[in-house]
Design a protein around this motif. Structure first.
Motif, mmCIF file in Angstrom:
data_model
loop_
_atom_site.group_PDB
_atom_site.id
_atom_site.type_symbol
_atom_site.label_atom_id
_atom_site.label_comp_id
_atom_site.label_asym_id
_atom_site.label_seq_id
_atom_site.Cartn_x
_atom_site.Cartn_y
_atom_site.Cartn_z
ATOM 1 N N ARG A 26 48.367 77.130 54.898
ATOM 2 C CA ARG A 26 46.961 77.413 54.637
ATOM 3 C C ARG A 26 46.137 76.129 54.496
ATOM 4 O O ARG A 26 44.936 76.125 54.787
ATOM 5 C CB ARG A 26 46.822 78.258 53.358
ATOM 6 N N ARG A 29 44.319 75.212 57.644
ATOM 7 C CA ARG A 29 43.221 76.149 57.923
ATOM 8 C C ARG A 29 42.021 75.816 57.049
ATOM 9 O O ARG A 29 40.873 75.790 57.515
ATOM 10 C CB ARG A 29 43.706 77.577 57.682
ATOM 11 N N ASP A 30 42.266 75.530 55.773
ATOM 12 C CA ASP A 30 41.165 75.178 54.877
ATOM 13 C C ASP A 30 40.474 73.902 55.342
ATOM 14 O O ASP A 30 39.240 73.805 55.346
ATOM 15 C CB ASP A 30 41.679 75.003 53.447
ATOM 16 N N ARG A 32 40.230 72.696 58.338
ATOM 17 C CA ARG A 32 39.414 72.954 59.530
ATOM 18 C C ARG A 32 38.104 73.650 59.161
ATOM 19 O O ARG A 32 37.036 73.324 59.702
ATOM 20 C CB ARG A 32 40.212 73.793 60.538
#
Length: 685
Positions: A26, A29-30, A32
């Protein structure tokens, strides 16, 4: 400019996100999503002690380094918090003596943050070790740009504890201050009720007792507790500066949230960081007052990550809080509005709290940039993306700009500690409310305001306001006299100079050591209960819009050399002065012997500003807040619409809209909760 969020990578590992195969997936993703929103910095680590040292002496900072590496890959810098705000459970269970004892001698237990006594040698030693270990492992990371020491020092009443080690330090502090036991007895007035001591060890801590403790002893206790908080931060700062001299240090402040001297604390830091709870139900002037107070803690000598001379907002709420009685949603546009209020008042870094709403813990319904699902398609994320794009445009112009104020309000933590005691003339008098009446009137006129201590050099200000300096040291009185004598204008009020620095009433009359400055003496004072009022009748020299009421407190003034501007109309002191002005050297000293309503402070500040030649930044309609930063002799104006409807603003000078790069001339329509940032320059760049 730094623009970011408070990130807790420990919240976003399997099973709360990620997969069994990639527990930390995760984080990428954070990162980005952060880049997409224009974020370039995160704060992390400040509550991670129990994860970094699960067993005594077995440190593991590798997971934090991996999180920092992920951020580095995406160009995001990191502020690391030292983890001492939340001691691990094992430490408290192994050494229960670190847990704080309350004023009843009862232990406050482990399992939460701030479960510590700040005077505990054991806690200090473990804190030193974990800070040293963290700096040794992570201090060389190329993306580390600042340290935040601890988090929220002193909150939840943890600036006070009543442990045996606290008593030991208390006695040592008193001995260092007074040196002689007779001087202690005399300075604190301990002969009252026969509470004199013959040995330092006899001096009590102000624990629960049948009757209130000696007020001078209470005042010193708060000074001592403040010094303890400052010393704890200083200890960490010294370790970090020795190990990572290139990385500046800060800590987080929240206005009026803790009982230590904020100015003393700020001296130990390279730059000031603040927490902001701005939300729609707060008055804009109250939030602005908090910001200006915290900004003023360190006016010079800042060392920030990008070399700018501002302060940081280390926690700007990105939504509703979770600790109020009703935690309403923050309406669209409001986070953007209050972000620009912070920027207008000098912030050079803003980080939102939380990045993502946590799925567990007692703050799981706290608002965040992302909602619980973490998808990044929610309303707040879109609003932050908009702000991020705008900041990219305006940041080059804002860099190295400063807030400049010609008006200053004086505050003193020692004064607050003396005022907020059980035995006082009027329990319905609230110093913060009194200060806010002055500030709100200045805010309404869009006049920039600094804060300072009475002991500071005030020469830079055209107008200084000193509301109810109940406690006034002799040196502070001399500073006020010097300011006025050399041409300044001072407004002071009732409840000034009633005690000296030892909480002792002067024998020379009120206000202490200032009767010549104001050309008067206060013979008596009449505290009024809520609902009871006197009235003021004004003389021609003061353009009052009405016969304003006198409430809460009425000084009975004996004039000497002063000019009388208003008198009371009722009771046995009808006709006595209530409001005066006195020439002193090249300046003016104005004395307001009562408290009134907002309309009076509108009249008072308007009149005083005109006398001092202080002008509003811009003439704008009601509900529009204007503030400015200056750079190279030109102003950058921030116009904020705090109303629920669009408002048209007429502009009387050539300005450039920094959002669009186009000229803003004639008039400007600000949408509900809308913002404009306008640069004072002749042509479009």
């Amino acid at each position: 400019m730094y623009f970011g969020a408070d990130y807790y990578p420990e919240h976003w590992v399997h099973p709360y996100d990620g997969t069994p195969q990639e527990p930390e997936a995760r984080w990428k993703r954070d990162a980005r999503l952060m880049v997409n929103a224009g974020l370039n910095v995160v704060r992390m680590g400040e509550f991670s002690w129990g994860l970094c040292e699960r067993e005594e002496g077995k440190y593991d900072f590798t997971w934090l380094r991996r999180a920092m590496d992920v951020m580095a890959i995406h160009g995001i810098k990191v502020v690391l918090g030292t983890p001492t705000a939340a001691p691990p459970v094992w430490l408290a269970q192994k050494h229960p003596e670190i847990l704080p004892l309350d004023e009843n001698g009862l232990r406050r237990h482990e399992g939460t943050r701030r479960a510590y006594c700040l005077n505990s040698d054991i806690y200090w030693e473990y804190s030193k070790k974990v800070v040293h270990a963290m700096a040794a492992v992570l201090g060389d990371h190329p993306n580390l740009i600042a340290w935040q020491i601890d988090n929220g020092i002193g909150r939840h009443h943890t600036e006070y504890s009543f442990n045996p080690e606290t008593k030991r330090d208390w006695h040592a502090w008193l001995k260092a201050k007074y040196e002689d036991i007779d001087r202690l007895n005399n300075s604190l007035g301990l002969r009252f009720w026969g509470q004199v001591v013959s040995d330092w060890k006899q001096v009590p801590m102000p624990m629960t007792a049948p009757v209130v403790h000696n007020p001078a002893l209470l005042l010193d206790w708060r000074r001592f507790s403040s010094d303890t908080c400052v010393a704890f931060v200083r200890m960490q700062a010294e370790i970090l500066r020795e190990m990572t001299p290139q990385v500046p240090v800060t800590t987080s402040f929240r206005a009026f949230a803790a009982n230590f001297d904020y100015f003393d604390m700020a001296r130990e830091l390279d730059f000031v960081s603040v927490d902001s709870d701005a939300a729609i139900q707060n008055k804009a002037s109250e939030i602005a007052c908090n910001i200006d107070l915290l900004r003023s803690l360190k006016k010079t000598g800042m060392i920030t990550p990008d070399g700018d001379q501002g302060f940081w907002v280390i926690e700007q709420k990105a939504g509703n809080v979770s600790w109020a009685d009703v935690n309403s949603l923050v309406r669209p546009g409001v986070v953007r509005l209050f972000t620009y209020q912070l920027l207008s008042r000098g912030a050079s870094g803003v980080l939102y709290f939380y990045w993502r709403q946590p799925r567990f813990g007692h703050e799981k319904f706290y608002g965040g940039v992302l909602t619980h699902d973490g998808r990044g398609d929610n309303r707040m994320y879109e609003e932050v993306c908009q702000i991020g794009q705008e900041i990219k445009r305006i940041a080059p112009v804002l860099h190295n700009s400063r807030v400049k104020a010609e008006v200053c309000i004086l505050v003193s933590h020692a004064n607050d500690w003396a005022l907020n005691q059980a035995m006082r003339p009027n329990k319905f008098f609230d110093q913060r409310e009194h200060l806010q009446l002055f500030y709100a009137a200045l805010h309404k006129r869009n006049v920039p305001v600094d804060f300072a201590r009475p002991e500071d050099n005030l020469a830079a200000y055209k107008l200084v306001i000193a509301p109810s300096l109940h406690l006034l040291a002799g040196g502070e009185a001399d500073r006020l006299k010097l300011y006025v004598h050399t041409g300044g204008t001072l407004i002071s009020t009732f409840n000034t100079g009633l005690v000296d620095e030892h909480n002792t009433v002067p024998a020379t009359g009120y206000p202490y050591d200032l009767t010549d400055l104001f050309g008067l003496k206060v013979l008596e004072f009449d505290p009024l209960p809520p609902g009871e009022e006197n009235n003021l009748m004004f003389q021609g020299a003061f353009p009052a819009s009405a016969n304003h009421p006198a409430r809460i407190w009425c000084d009975l003034i004996e004039p000497k050399d002063c000019q009388i501007l208003a008198t009371y109309t009722r009771d046995f002191y009808a006709g006595r002065p209530a409001f005066t002005r006195n020439r002193f050297g090249d300046g003016r000293a104005i004395y307001v012997g009562t408290m009134s309503t907002p309309a009076f402070y509108d009249d008072l500040t308007g009149w005083a500003l005109e006398q001092c030649g202080v002008k509003p930044l811009l003439e704008v309609p009601e509900h529009i807040e204007v503030h400015a930063r200056e750079k190279d002799g030109r102003k950058i104006y921030f116009l904020l619409n705090h109303h629920h409807a669009a408002i048209r603003v007429n502009l009387n000078k050539p300005l450039v809209d920094l959002f669009t790069g186009e000229k803003a001339g004639g008039s400007l329509d600000l949408q509900p909760h809308g913002v404009a940032v306008l640069h004072e320059q002749a042509a479009v760049s």
